[in-house]
Design an enzyme around this catalytic site. Sequence first.
Site, short mmCIF file in Angstrom:
data_model
loop_
_atom_site.label_atom_id
_atom_site.label_comp_id
_atom_site.label_asym_id
_atom_site.label_seq_id
_atom_site.Cartn_x
_atom_site.Cartn_y
_atom_site.Cartn_z
N GLY A 38 0.79 -1.23 0.00
CA GLY A 38 0.00 0.00 0.00
C GLY A 38 0.82 1.28 0.00
O GLY A 38 0.28 2.37 -0.18
N VAL A 185 -0.31 21.20 1.73
CA VAL A 185 -1.45 20.34 2.09
C VAL A 185 -1.16 19.53 3.36
O VAL A 185 -1.96 19.54 4.31
CB VAL A 185 -1.77 19.37 0.93
CG1 VAL A 185 -2.94 18.48 1.31
CG2 VAL A 185 -2.09 20.14 -0.33
N ILE A 186 -0.03 18.84 3.39
CA ILE A 186 0.24 17.93 4.52
C ILE A 186 0.36 18.72 5.83
O ILE A 186 -0.20 18.34 6.86
CB ILE A 186 1.51 17.08 4.24
CG1 ILE A 186 1.23 16.12 3.07
CG2 ILE A 186 1.96 16.31 5.48
CD1 ILE A 186 2.43 15.29 2.62
N GLY A 187 1.06 19.85 5.80
CA GLY A 187 1.24 20.67 7.00
C GLY A 187 -0.09 21.19 7.53
O GLY A 187 -0.34 21.16 8.74
N MET A 321 2.37 15.00 -6.86
CA MET A 321 2.56 13.82 -5.99
C MET A 321 1.23 13.50 -5.32
O MET A 321 0.97 13.90 -4.18
CB MET A 321 3.65 14.10 -4.97
CG MET A 321 5.04 14.07 -5.57
SD MET A 321 6.29 14.22 -4.30
CE MET A 321 7.79 13.84 -5.21
N HIS A 447 -32.28 19.33 -5.00
CA HIS A 447 -32.44 20.39 -4.01
C HIS A 447 -32.94 19.79 -2.70
O HIS A 447 -33.82 18.93 -2.73
CB HIS A 447 -33.45 21.42 -4.52
CG HIS A 447 -33.74 22.49 -3.51
ND1 HIS A 447 -32.85 23.51 -3.25
CD2 HIS A 447 -34.81 22.69 -2.69
CE1 HIS A 447 -33.36 24.29 -2.31
NE2 HIS A 447 -34.54 23.82 -1.96
C1 LIG Z 1 0.90 12.47 5.30
C2 LIG Z 1 0.56 12.30 3.84
C3 LIG Z 1 -0.75 12.46 3.43
C4 LIG Z 1 -1.07 12.28 2.10
N1 LIG Z 1 -2.38 12.45 1.74
C5 LIG Z 1 -2.74 12.30 0.45
C6 LIG Z 1 -4.09 12.41 0.06
O1 LIG Z 1 -4.97 12.64 0.87
N2 LIG Z 1 -4.39 12.24 -1.25
C7 LIG Z 1 -3.43 11.97 -2.18
O2 LIG Z 1 -3.76 11.84 -3.36
N3 LIG Z 1 -2.13 11.85 -1.85
C8 LIG Z 1 -1.77 12.00 -0.56
N4 LIG Z 1 -0.46 11.84 -0.20
C9 LIG Z 1 0.52 11.52 -1.26
C10 LIG Z 1 0.46 10.04 -1.62
O3 LIG Z 1 0.74 9.28 -0.48
C11 LIG Z 1 1.43 9.72 -2.73
O4 LIG Z 1 1.19 10.56 -3.84
C12 LIG Z 1 1.31 8.27 -3.17
O5 LIG Z 1 1.53 7.39 -2.10
C13 LIG Z 1 2.31 7.95 -4.30
O6 LIG Z 1 2.17 6.62 -4.67
P1 LIG Z 1 3.40 5.81 -5.29
O7 LIG Z 1 2.84 4.47 -5.64
O8 LIG Z 1 4.06 6.58 -6.34
O9 LIG Z 1 4.48 5.67 -4.11
P2 LIG Z 1 4.41 5.26 -2.58
O10 LIG Z 1 3.03 5.23 -2.06
O11 LIG Z 1 5.39 6.12 -1.90
O12 LIG Z 1 4.90 3.75 -2.57
C14 LIG Z 1 6.21 3.39 -2.89
C15 LIG Z 1 6.51 2.07 -2.25
O13 LIG Z 1 7.74 1.60 -2.80
C16 LIG Z 1 8.46 0.94 -1.78
N5 LIG Z 1 9.86 0.91 -2.19
C17 LIG Z 1 10.70 1.96 -2.38
N6 LIG Z 1 11.90 1.53 -2.81
C18 LIG Z 1 11.83 0.18 -2.88
C19 LIG Z 1 12.73 -0.84 -3.27
N7 LIG Z 1 13.96 -0.54 -3.69
N8 LIG Z 1 12.30 -2.11 -3.20
C20 LIG Z 1 11.05 -2.44 -2.78
N9 LIG Z 1 10.16 -1.51 -2.42
C21 LIG Z 1 10.54 -0.21 -2.48
C22 LIG Z 1 8.20 1.77 -0.55
O14 LIG Z 1 8.42 1.01 0.63
C23 LIG Z 1 6.71 2.13 -0.75
O15 LIG Z 1 5.89 1.18 -0.11
C24 LIG Z 1 -0.09 11.97 1.14
C25 LIG Z 1 1.24 11.79 1.55
C26 LIG Z 1 1.56 11.94 2.88
C27 LIG Z 1 2.99 11.73 3.31
#
Ligand SMILES: Cc1cc2nc3c(=O)[nH]c(=O)nc-3n(C[C@H](O)[C@H](O)[C@H](O)COP(=O)(O)OP(=O)(O)OC[C@H]3O[C@@H](n4cnc5c(N)ncnc54)[C@H](O)[C@@H]3O)c2cc1C
Length: 468
Positions: A38, A185-187, A321, A447
């Site tokens: 996830g 957003v996060i802050g 992001m 409405h």
């Molecule tokens: C506090 C917070 C709140 C957020 N709220 C929202 C929101 O409400 N709505 C929204 O749209 N976005 C939100 N975001 C942003 C959102 O989490 C990211 O945009 C999203 O998770 C990106 O997805 P991704 O699949 O690119 O990467 P990620 O979700 O970062 O997943 C990457 C995965 O890759 C794994 N990984 C990395 N390197 C390796 C490796 N070499 N080998 C194996 N595994 C590896 C990591 O462990 C991780 O599990 C929020 C972020 C934060 C920090």
Amino acid sequence: MAYDLVVIGSGPGGYVCAVKAAQLGLKVAVVEKRATYGGTCLNIGCIPSKALLHASEMYSHAAHGMDALGIEGLTPKLNLMKMLAHKDATVKSNVDGVAFLFKKNKIDGIQGTGKVLGAGKVGVTSDKGEEQVLETKAIVIATGSDVAGIPGVKVDIDETVIVSSTGAIALEKVPENLIVVGGGVIGLELGSVWMRLGSKVTVVEYLDTILGGMDGEVSKQFQRMLAKQGMDIRVGAKVTGVEKTKSGAKVTFEPVKGGEATTIEADVVLIATGRRPYTDGLGLAEAGVALDSRGRVEIDGHFQTNVAGIYAIGDVVRGPMLAHKAEDEGVALAEILAGQAGHVNYDVIPSVVYTQPEVASVGKTEEELKAAGTAYKVGKFPFSANGRARAMLATDGFVKILSDKETDRVLGGHIVGFGAGEMIHEITVLMEFGGSAEDLARTCHAHPTMSEAVKEAALGAFFKPIHM
Ligand SMILES: Cc1cc2nc3c(=O)[nH]c(=O)nc-3n(C[C@H](O)[C@H](O)[C@H](O)COP(=O)(O)OP(=O)(O)OC[C@H]3O[C@@H](n4cnc5c(N)ncnc54)[C@H](O)[C@@H]3O)c2cc1C
């Protein structure tokens, strides 16, 4: 075993790409170094933060928001550990859901750290140090992002006193004072959580406005609303130091325009200055995969890197992001790899700030249209003129629709108000279909609903609102 596709990273980009590819008949493995699937979103991002935002909002509502509705005498008692347990249970059910989807779609989930050994080969080292090499036709890098620091300032994040978002969703005591560095957003979301639970929150932001990049009118009004709720927001302030003290930590900042430095103290400091693409230890340099000047994996219009057979999606590549942007890229890439036409419309990606009220936006801001020299019309409608909003005492905020002056096509939609994050989607669908303000204005809306304000704003862009 040779795979059609090995995905490195199981966040919204990686796991959605894997599920879609498996649904289209490809043989798929996902490599994840975390103990659960996830990614950032489900484990330490979107999902836990929303669990806390909801719970803290209910608490604050019970404490302050019911008298005017004739519900008196409520004095809610905070059980923070129970609230955190609710957050943890929410995370667990979501990450378990991804494991279920992998099983259902016969995807091999492999625990370990992945490394690109070159086109067609992914090395995996498990937590126990066991190594294996996976052979595959295509590799997808979906390794996401990590916390970025403050440029030029050394900060020692210990996740208890000086925290990133990861520590800020797990504080076991409500801080008396919380300083948030970064008014994005996060802050603002996590600052809101702790403010509702009783912290005095100060936000220090470098730019002249919070939520940089949002429509200017929206961020200005929203800043006023947060200030009214008690958030102390200092904009145009450059942080020059964050240090631990005996009782907590102190933050020093000075006006960006120049002037005297100020130091303030708090028991907890949240560093929320953004995130950086995460490619540590992936072996991209050795594999010849190019990064851009901001450390993001460079891709073409079909998500392929400069090395044939190696692709990248999500936070680790260009673009906002956001989890849903990563998901849509995952779907489009799976379709491309299965020989179909995959596509993401980057002009129509909504974004939501889950504060109270919520802020939601899609398409162009007024500032962007001005800068591009586009002739546009504006329609605005305040929730104070909406019957349902009055009934719910949710009259703060407004809807703003921007449409092309010549063609009436909707180019952007911005909402500050209760439920903005849900309402934005009718504008999003309309824009996806190239709809006009007139189309939206002539669509019958039930409405009384908050969404009628969207219709009225569209009426305003097209001709004139009725109820104003
Ligand atoms: C506090 C917070 C709140 C957020 N709220 C929202 C929101 O409400 N709505 C929204 O749209 N976005 C939100 N975001 C942003 C959102 O989490 C990211 O945009 C999203 O998770 C990106 O997805 P991704 O699949 O690119 O990467 P990620 O979700 O970062 O997943 C990457 C995965 O890759 C794994 N990984 C990395 N390197 C390796 C490796 N070499 N080998 C194996 N595994 C590896 C990591 O462990 C991780 O599990 C929020 C972020 C934060 C920090």
